[in-house]
Design a protein around this motif. Structure first.
Motif, PDB file in Angstrom:
ATOM      1  N   ALA A   1       0.822  -1.216   0.000  1.00  0.00           N
ATOM      2  CA  ALA A   1       0.000   0.000   0.000  1.00  0.00           C
ATOM      3  C   ALA A   1       0.851   1.260   0.000  1.00  0.00           C
ATOM      4  O   ALA A   1       0.423   2.310  -0.497  1.00  0.00           O
ATOM      5  CB  ALA A   1      -0.931  -0.006   1.217  1.00  0.00           C
ATOM      6  N   ASP A   2       2.072   1.177   0.541  1.00  0.00           N
ATOM      7  CA  ASP A   2       2.920   2.361   0.575  1.00  0.00           C
ATOM      8  C   ASP A   2       3.835   2.475  -0.645  1.00  0.00           C
ATOM      9  O   ASP A   2       4.777   3.270  -0.647  1.00  0.00           O
ATOM     10  CB  ASP A   2       3.746   2.400   1.868  1.00  0.00           C
ATOM     11  CG  ASP A   2       4.590   1.141   2.071  1.00  0.00           C
ATOM     12  OD1 ASP A   2       4.648   0.296   1.145  1.00  0.00           O
ATOM     13  OD2 ASP A   2       5.190   0.995   3.146  1.00  0.00           O
ATOM     14  N   GLY A   3       3.574   1.658  -1.683  1.00  0.00           N
ATOM     15  CA  GLY A   3       4.269   1.820  -2.952  1.00  0.00           C
ATOM     16  C   GLY A   3       5.541   1.032  -3.128  1.00  0.00           C
ATOM     17  O   GLY A   3       6.234   1.195  -4.133  1.00  0.00           O
ATOM     18  N   ALA A   4       5.886   0.161  -2.187  1.00  0.00           N
ATOM     19  CA  ALA A   4       7.054  -0.707  -2.358  1.00  0.00           C
ATOM     20  C   ALA A   4       6.649  -1.937  -3.175  1.00  0.00           C
ATOM     21  O   ALA A   4       5.466  -2.283  -3.262  1.00  0.00           O
ATOM     22  CB  ALA A   4       7.622  -1.123  -1.012  1.00  0.00           C
ATOM     23  N   LEU A   5       7.639  -2.606  -3.747  1.00  0.00           N
ATOM     24  CA  LEU A   5       7.396  -3.809  -4.534  1.00  0.00           C
ATOM     25  C   LEU A   5       8.044  -4.997  -3.828  1.00  0.00           C
ATOM     26  O   LEU A   5       9.195  -4.918  -3.387  1.00  0.00           O
ATOM     27  CB  LEU A   5       7.985  -3.662  -5.938  1.00  0.00           C
ATOM     28  CG  LEU A   5       7.702  -4.792  -6.928  1.00  0.00           C
ATOM     29  CD1 LEU A   5       6.207  -4.954  -7.170  1.00  0.00           C
ATOM     30  CD2 LEU A   5       8.437  -4.539  -8.241  1.00  0.00           C
ATOM     31  N   VAL A   6       7.280  -6.067  -3.694  1.00  0.00           N
ATOM     32  CA  VAL A   6       7.756  -7.298  -3.068  1.00  0.00           C
ATOM     33  C   VAL A   6       7.751  -8.394  -4.130  1.00  0.00           C
ATOM     34  O   VAL A   6       6.888  -8.410  -5.017  1.00  0.00           O
ATOM     35  CB  VAL A   6       6.857  -7.689  -1.872  1.00  0.00           C
ATOM     36  CG1 VAL A   6       7.329  -8.986  -1.230  1.00  0.00           C
ATOM     37  CG2 VAL A   6       6.834  -6.567  -0.843  1.00  0.00           C
ATOM     38  N   TRP A   7       8.705  -9.308  -4.047  1.00  0.00           N
ATOM     39  CA  TRP A   7       8.735 -10.424  -4.984  1.00  0.00           C
ATOM     40  C   TRP A   7       9.470 -11.600  -4.346  1.00  0.00           C
ATOM     41  O   TRP A   7      10.021 -11.487  -3.254  1.00  0.00           O
ATOM     42  CB  TRP A   7       9.404 -10.025  -6.296  1.00  0.00           C
ATOM     43  CG  TRP A   7      10.857  -9.615  -6.189  1.00  0.00           C
ATOM     44  CD1 TRP A   7      11.953 -10.427  -6.242  1.00  0.00           C
ATOM     45  CD2 TRP A   7      11.363  -8.288  -5.998  1.00  0.00           C
ATOM     46  NE1 TRP A   7      13.103  -9.697  -6.105  1.00  0.00           N
ATOM     47  CE2 TRP A   7      12.780  -8.379  -5.969  1.00  0.00           C
ATOM     48  CE3 TRP A   7      10.760  -7.027  -5.867  1.00  0.00           C
ATOM     49  CZ2 TRP A   7      13.593  -7.263  -5.797  1.00  0.00           C
ATOM     50  CZ3 TRP A   7      11.571  -5.915  -5.706  1.00  0.00           C
ATOM     51  CH2 TRP A   7      12.969  -6.032  -5.674  1.00  0.00           C
ATOM     52  N   LEU A   8       9.466 -12.723  -5.040  1.00  0.00           N
ATOM     53  CA  LEU A   8      10.218 -13.902  -4.635  1.00  0.00           C
ATOM     54  C   LEU A   8      11.386 -14.088  -5.594  1.00  0.00           C
ATOM     55  O   LEU A   8      11.226 -13.965  -6.809  1.00  0.00           O
ATOM     56  CB  LEU A   8       9.339 -15.149  -4.643  1.00  0.00           C
ATOM     57  CG  LEU A   8       8.191 -15.161  -3.630  1.00  0.00           C
ATOM     58  CD1 LEU A   8       7.243 -16.311  -3.919  1.00  0.00           C
ATOM     59  CD2 LEU A   8       8.722 -15.265  -2.214  1.00  0.00           C
ATOM     60  N   SER A   9      12.559 -14.413  -5.061  1.00  0.00           N
ATOM     61  CA  SER A   9      13.745 -14.628  -5.881  1.00  0.00           C
ATOM     62  C   SER A   9      14.577 -15.751  -5.278  1.00  0.00           C
ATOM     63  O   SER A   9      14.639 -15.898  -4.050  1.00  0.00           O
ATOM     64  CB  SER A   9      14.583 -13.352  -5.964  1.00  0.00           C
ATOM     65  OG  SER A   9      15.823 -13.600  -6.617  1.00  0.00           O
ATOM     66  N   ASP A  10      15.232 -16.531  -6.151  1.00  0.00           N
ATOM     67  CA  ASP A  10      16.104 -17.599  -5.661  1.00  0.00           C
ATOM     68  C   ASP A  10      17.581 -17.241  -5.802  1.00  0.00           C
ATOM     69  O   ASP A  10      18.435 -18.131  -5.854  1.00  0.00           O
ATOM     70  CB  ASP A  10      15.792 -18.926  -6.358  1.00  0.00           C
ATOM     71  CG  ASP A  10      16.206 -18.954  -7.824  1.00  0.00           C
ATOM     72  OD1 ASP A  10      16.590 -17.895  -8.365  1.00  0.00           O
ATOM     73  OD2 ASP A  10      16.158 -20.043  -8.433  1.00  0.00           O
TER      74      ASP A  10
END
Length: 642
Positions: free
Chosen positions: A225-234
């Motif tokens: 909601a605060d504009g950050a991006l989350v993802w999964l990485s190996d």
């Protein structure tokens, strides 16, 4: 009173018909407007998929008769629907057009034929942003991200086309769009790139890569909601959580655990962004857990829940998530979990389980040495039936199960298909051979260049380990598997005499034919598993079971779908014909109207019954079930493993 009967001949509480009735799958849970939606299969209706939801009025089916909410993007599909201001959008399997269903009105076709769509999200001002697979030129299939206006007849305006494949378009604050992309010969578990761009009326601007690249697999981006991006990485060796976007990326509580699985189907979600926390699943050597990860500090809280696994994790609000829950001793269900209260509510369990507890075989995680001493993993299920026991002087027969993919994994989720066997007196071992997911990138890459070698060594090692441990009868071990697992079955039968019989279901017999005749998504898959085609043709030929016919001795059952676009039925015909000519016992059954796997109730029933009957003929027991026989070519009157 417990009856003593030969293993395999026990009367089971799970008939094949009951198995088919219980083969309702739950998938693609998503949240739109604060409400959960999901897909359910209907085996009794030809295996069609329907969209469901739950609101204040209760659980409702939204898809009307005559429609099948299933997409063929990548052939494996996934995420075939989305909900926007206009209503429910869904891909209809028959023509692959997107339909719009507004309230109680009949669905209206919105896109022209020749295109396939998946993984859509509502666009600003209406319409969708989605993955589109363009089949207007079948010789040049193109995958892009498009924006659909919401006007009938609009195929979509291309936003991004600079890669062979795309997935996970996700819109965030400020109309920023994130997505992942990858190119041949990589598969999405090999190397993907995470992009961000600014969505404008003219298209995408300021497109930049923010993560991923060679040797790194990035999956499942989500915005906070605060504009950050989350993802999964190996990039650290395991699929873990990362956060970033405009600044440097940082790992959130890195650990030797997998937070996701491979991207075979679109739209999967292993975590949910709440406020300043992330609810995520994580699988390690101890099993699967639900974790709450603090985005600011990385602190982790493990939440005890009465489930062994969760998939399609979605946020309902800041304290509740919805997911599909799996257990070892119960069927799948749609649940809402209140993270603050530590409680859960079942929204939907389409198949109620009424088995006695002593009829249920629970998986035991085992690790055993394979070739060279490498540790290999599997799930072992002993026979279980409260009404029966085997003769004191006998050990149970074993079914070695080779999962598909081969980039896949065994699952400890309750499976009526496995219990079908264990309640009849079989032991089952579901092998996570080298190349399987769930154990990090290094374990997954054991199969690089070694398909048909490492997987075969590992399934044989699993069988021998259990026989050496005195848990199964080494003279009555069989192996079965579908798709890539079917290839492993054929290769194992050709390369060893460990197994008394095998069952190959839509399996690969000739790797070279598959390399020349398969769909775009997997057309370069074997570059990594075997070698580039056609440069490595000699390796393809050497590994192909069709060229090892003289080494087959065990009887083989072949089951195949007539309409399979992934492993065409010519693969089944060529191995059948070759074995018939050689004099090896073989039976083959092709199911009309079936694709890559079984969806119709009548197919599920016949496939399971005929496999049981086949093993009975080969292993020398009489099933308790009344089963119509199948012709087995070249079978002597007493072809029984001694």
């Amino acid at each position: 009173m417990t009856q003593v009967r030969p293993y395999g001949a026990w009367a089971s509480p799970i008939s094949a018909a009951r198995l088919a009735q219980g083969a309702v799958t739950l998938a693609d849970l998503r949240v739109f407007g604060g409400l959960p939606y999901w897909l359910e299969s209907r085996p009794a209706e030809g295996g069609r998929l329907v969209v469901m939801t739950a609101d204040a009025a209760g659980v409702r089916q939204l898809t009307p008769d005559g429609f099948n909410a299933r997409t063929r993007v990548h052939e494996y599909g996934g995420a075939p629907y989305a909900v926007g201001p206009e209503g429910l959008w869904f891909s209809n399997y028959a023509d692959q057009r997107l339909y719009l269903q507004a309230g109680l009105a009949a669905p209206t076709p919105m896109t022209p034929e020749g295109y396939r769509y998946a993984d859509g999200v509502p666009a600003p001002g209406g319409g969708l942003i989605a993955v589109r697979e363009d089949h207007t030129d079948p010789k040049n299939v193109r995958n892009t991200i498009v924006r659909l206006s919401g006007r009938p007849g609009d195929a979509g305006r291309v936003l991004f086309s600079s890669s062979d494949f795309v997935a996970y378009p996700r819109l965030g604050p400020g109309d920023r769009l994130a997505w992942i992309a990858w190119d041949h010969p990589a598969m999405p578990w090999d190397a993907t790139r995470l992009y961000v761009g600014d969505l404008t009326e003219a298209g995408l601007a300021n497109v930049r890569q923010v993560a991923g690249g060679a040797g790194v697999s990035v999956l499942q981006p989500q915005w906070t909601a605060d504009g950050a991006l989350v993802w999964l990485s190996d990039e650290g060796g395991y699929w873990n959580l990362y956060e970033g976007g405009d600044g440097p990326a940082r790992a959130l509580s890195p650990r030797e655990a997998e937070f996701a699985g491979p991207l075979w189907t679109l739209g999967r979600s292993a975590y949910a962004v709440l406020d300043d926390r992330i609810a995520t699943t994580a699988k390690d050597a101890e099993g699967e857990a639900l974790l709450l990860v603090d985005r600011r500090t990385g602190a982790v809280e493990a939440l005890p829940l009465p489930f062994e696994g969760l998939v399609f994790v979605q946020a309902l609000d800041e304290t509740r998530i919805a997911a599909i829950a799996h257990s070892e001793a119960d069927t799948s269900k749609v649940v809402v979990i209140d993270l603050a209260a530590g409680s859960h509510k079942v929204l939907r369990q389409p198949v109620a389980l009424d088995m006695a507890l002593d009829d249920i075989s629970r998986p035991e995680a085992i690790t055993f040495p394979s070739t060279g001493g490498r540790p290999t993993h599997a799930l072992f299920y002993p026979p279980a039936n409260g009404a029966f026991a085997g003769p004191a002087a006998e050990l149970p027969p074993l079914i070695v199960q080779a999962h598909g993919g081969p980039t896949g994994a065994a699952s400890g989720a309750f499976s009526l298909a496995i219990q079908y066997w264990t309640t009849r007196g079989f032991a089952v071992v579901d092998v996570d051979y080298g190349g399987s997911t769930g154990y990090g990138r290094a374990y997954r890459e054991r199969l690089n260049g070694q398909w048909g070698v490492v997987d075969v060594e590992d399934v044989i090692a699993a069988a021998q380990h259990l026989a050496d441990s005195g848990r199964v009868d080494r003279k009555r071990m069989v192996i079965h598997g579908g798709s890539a697992g079917g290839f492993t079955v054929l290769a194992a039968l050709a390369q060893s005499d460990v197994f008394a019989a095998g069952g190959s279901f839509y399996g690969v017999a000739d790797l070279a034919v598959l390399a020349r005749d398969t769909h775009k998504f997997e057309s370069r898959y074997m570059d990594g598993l075997i070698g580039p085609w056609p440069e490595a043709k000699a390796v393809y030929d050497a590994r192909s079971p069709i060229h090892q016919i003289d080494q087959f001795t065990a009887p083989l059952l072949i089951l195949q779908g007539a309409d399979d676009p992934v492993v065409p039925q010519n693969q089944a015909h060529m191995i059948r014909d070759a074995l018939v000519s050689r004099g090896t016992p073989v039976a083959c059954l092709v199911f009309a109207g079936e694709s890559h796997g079984w969806r119709r109730a009548e197919t599920i029933v016949r496939a399971k019954e005929v496999e049981l009957w086949f093993y009975g003929k080969i292993l020398g027991f009489e099933p308790a079930d009344d089963i119509a026989p199948l012709e087995i070519a070249n079978l002597p009157d007493r072809q029984v493993r001694q």
